[in-house]
Each structure stands twice: as C-alpha cells, then as structure tokens.
Write an enzyme that holds these catalytic residues in place. Structure first.
Site, PDB file in Angstrom:
ATOM      1  N   THR A  17     -11.486  -3.034  -6.669  1.00 31.28           N
ATOM      2  CA  THR A  17     -11.411  -3.693  -5.435  1.00 31.28           C
ATOM      3  C   THR A  17     -12.704  -3.348  -4.704  1.00 31.28           C
ATOM      4  OG1 THR A  17     -10.225  -3.832  -3.408  1.00 31.28           O
ATOM      5  CG2 THR A  17      -9.956  -1.742  -4.722  1.00 31.28           C
ATOM      6  N   TYR A  32      -5.603   2.912  -0.809  1.00 33.46           N
ATOM      7  CA  TYR A  32      -5.750   1.823  -1.963  1.00 33.46           C
ATOM      8  C   TYR A  32      -7.091   1.881  -2.484  1.00 33.46           C
ATOM      9  CZ  TYR A  32      -6.215  -2.941  -3.657  1.00 33.46           C
ATOM     10  OH  TYR A  32      -6.299  -3.960  -4.336  1.00 33.46           O
TER      11      TYR A  32
END
Ligand code: UDP
Length: 327
Positions: A117, A141
């Site tokens: 990501t 995350y």
C-alpha cells in the site's frame, strides 16, 4: 489449468483478481476466512475456508492444489481501525503473512504477488512518491504491510522466493459486468459511502477534515480502478513466470482528487446531491497520496483503461444498484 492461490479471494480486490486470473487461463483457488470477505463473491474457482494463522490448513491447501504462485490479498485495511486496534493489524497482516510465506516456501511455491500500500510511504511534503521514496508509515496498517515487504525481501535472499510487490493507491470502481463489486462491513471507504449517502442507504457522508493544506482543504488521493489494478497483478504473475525476478511497483494513476472532487464527480455521474457534513480529521490520514511513478507502465506493460474518476464512479454506481450490495 495452473492453480494460483488467492488469499482474500472473497474480498473486494481478491474477487476481481479471481475473475481476471480465470480470464487469463489460471484457476484461482480462494483461501479466505470470511471475516471481511463474502462467500458469494467466490465465483471463478474453488473455495477453501481458512485463516492465515492456521499453518496446518495452509499446508493442506498447498498440498491439495500445488499452486504455481500465490496472490496475497487477505488483510485488514482500515486506517481508523489500525489506529485503535494496532495489535490486530500486526497479528493478522504481518503475522498471518509470515505464516503464509513460510508455508509457500515449504511447499516450493516460490512466486509471490503481494498487495502492499501507498500507506507505507506516510507523509512527504512535495516529494514525488515513487518506489524509492522512504517508507515512513503513519499508521499500523501501513507499518504492518511494510513489514511484510521486508519479510519477502529476506525470504528472497534466504530461499529464492520471488516477489512482485504492488503498492496500491486508492482502489475504487467495480467489475463493469457487476458480477463482483465493493462490499465491506462496515463500509469505511469513500466512494461506496458517497454512493450510499446519495441513495439514502446511509446518513450523510462525513468529510474527515476540511483544514488540510490542499486547494479545497480536503485530503487528496490517487484513485485506481479495481479492474486495472487486478490486470497489473496478472502481468505481475507473468513477470515472475518470465523469470524477471523480484520487483516493486506503485499502482496509481498519478492524478490526485480531493474528497470534494470525488463528491462532485459522484453528483455528476448519478445526477443526485451527496448529503454531507464536515467532521474532524480522521487519525492516521495523510494529506496527499499520489503516485509519482510510471514503472508499472514502462516495465510491466500496464495499460490502465478504466481509471478515470468518472468511469470508476459509474462502474461502482452500476454495482451499487444491482442490490448485491447491502449497506
Ligand atoms: N473519507 C472521508 N469520509 C469518509 C471516508 C473517507 O472524508 O467517510 C476520506 C478520508 O479521510 C481519505 C479519503 O476519503 O482522505 C479516502 O479514504 P478511504 O478510507 O476511502 O481510503 P484510504 O485513503 O484511507 O485508504
């Protein structure tokens, strides 16, 4: 047909990847614990229920299907939740991935495509985000995904594991044939929430902060169509099969849109107003995340066709209206 193990194949991006893999002549074998996935989305190959934490189950699935590669999508992916429950992110995203990678190596399955990501980059003022930008994630995350990148690198050196790592920017849109689409419970992503607000499935959209240093004060993101994104994965698989070795690719279009611009485009596409209120910033959000790399286009031959904001919202709206989606 060669099997590809698709973790998270019952989820939003994984289910689209299964469709693309099938179209490319592979059999996608979905491995999913159905915590955030949806079994009805497994339409393109066999389904094996299982958790990344369950090594015995993983070994069994590798032995049964002898996959030629792994595409690893299964992950928790909400920034807000990662801030409040970081342990779940480290355990599931990093610990679970380590388990999967060890199982793949033990099974001799050495081609691995990983969903990373842009959240691994964190906040960088006036820096073009390419694959060499330092990774300074602002939330668990991004940090949990960056750690998996490190694991893949180490396992490459130690065991010859070959990996293609894709650092996604913001994924939106849906299969234009509406066989699969975006569904999260609870939903936290901007485009489906905007569409929910438009057709009254939910209350007004809350804009998370209008005091960012951007032209209209709202956060800017680089949105990429899920079909273009999964096409890159099929190319990544081919890249590995062609022996081109481990590589990292950003997947974004290079164009940034603010929250308000996304809302404006959704109003244009649907012909309806987006009811909205302004709320405080969401912890962990970066001001701007826009890809500054064309490596996927130049090296991988990626040719994104559907990633205009208009087409992404139109495809998401079409899926939304099928009723397969439950708010
Ligand atoms: N956002 C918002 N309201 C919402 C959900 C998201 O204003 O209800 C904003 C969020 O702050 C971010 C952008 O929309 O700037 C995209 O958020 P999303 O959760 O879709 O993806 P992320 O960027 O976190 O991966």
């Amino acid at each position: 047909m060669a099997n590809v193990l698709v973790t998270g194949g019952a989820g939003y991006i994984g289910s689209h990847a299964c469709k693309a893999l099938k179209a490319a002549g592979f059999t996608p074998v979905t491995y999913d614990n159905l915590v955030t996935g949806w079994q009805d989305a497994v339409k393109f190959g066999p389904f094996e229920k299982g958790d990344l934490a369950d090594r015995a189950r993983l070994d069994e699935v590798f032995a049964t299907y002898q996959p030629v590669a792994v595409m690893h999508f299964a992950a928790l992916s909400q920034v807000g939740e990662a801030m409040s429950q970081p342990g779940r992110y480290w355990a599931n995203n990093t610990g679970g991935s380590l388990n999967l990678i060890e199982a793949a190596v033990a099974a001799g399955c050495l081609d691995f495509v990983f969903s990373s990501t842009c959240a691994t980059y964190g906040e960088h003022d006036n820096v073009v985000l390419d694959e060499n930008t330092p990774q300074l994630p602002l939330n668990a995350y991004g940090a949990s995904k960056r750690a998996v990148e490190d694991i893949l690198k180490d396992f490459g050196a130690a065991y010859g594991l070959r990996s293609v790592i894709f650092r996604y920017f913001n994924v939106a849109g849906a299969d234009p044939e509406a066989e699969v689409g975006e569904f999260h419970r609870p939903e936290t992503h901007l485009v489906p929430l905007v569409l929910d607000a438009i057709d009254g499935k939910r209350d007004a959209l809350t804009i998370f902060g209008t005091d960012y240093d951007t032209p209209d004060g709202t956060c800017i993101r680089d949105y990429v169509h899920v079909c273009d994104l999964v096409d890159a994965h099929v190319l990544g698989l081919q890249w590995l099969k062609d022996g081109k070795g481990s590589q990292i690719f950003n997947l974004g279009t290079g164009s940034g849109f603010s929250v308000r611009e996304v809302m404006d485009k959704a109003e244009e596409v649907t012909g309806s107003k987006v009811p909205c209120t302004v709320g405080p910033r969401r912890a962990g959000d970066c001001t701007k995340l826009v890809s500054g790399s064309t490596r996927a286009i130049t090296d991988l031959g990626w040719n994104p066709q559907r990633s205009s904001l208009e087409m992404m919202i139109a495809d998401a709206w079409k899926w939304h209206q099928t009723g397969n989606y439950e708010a």
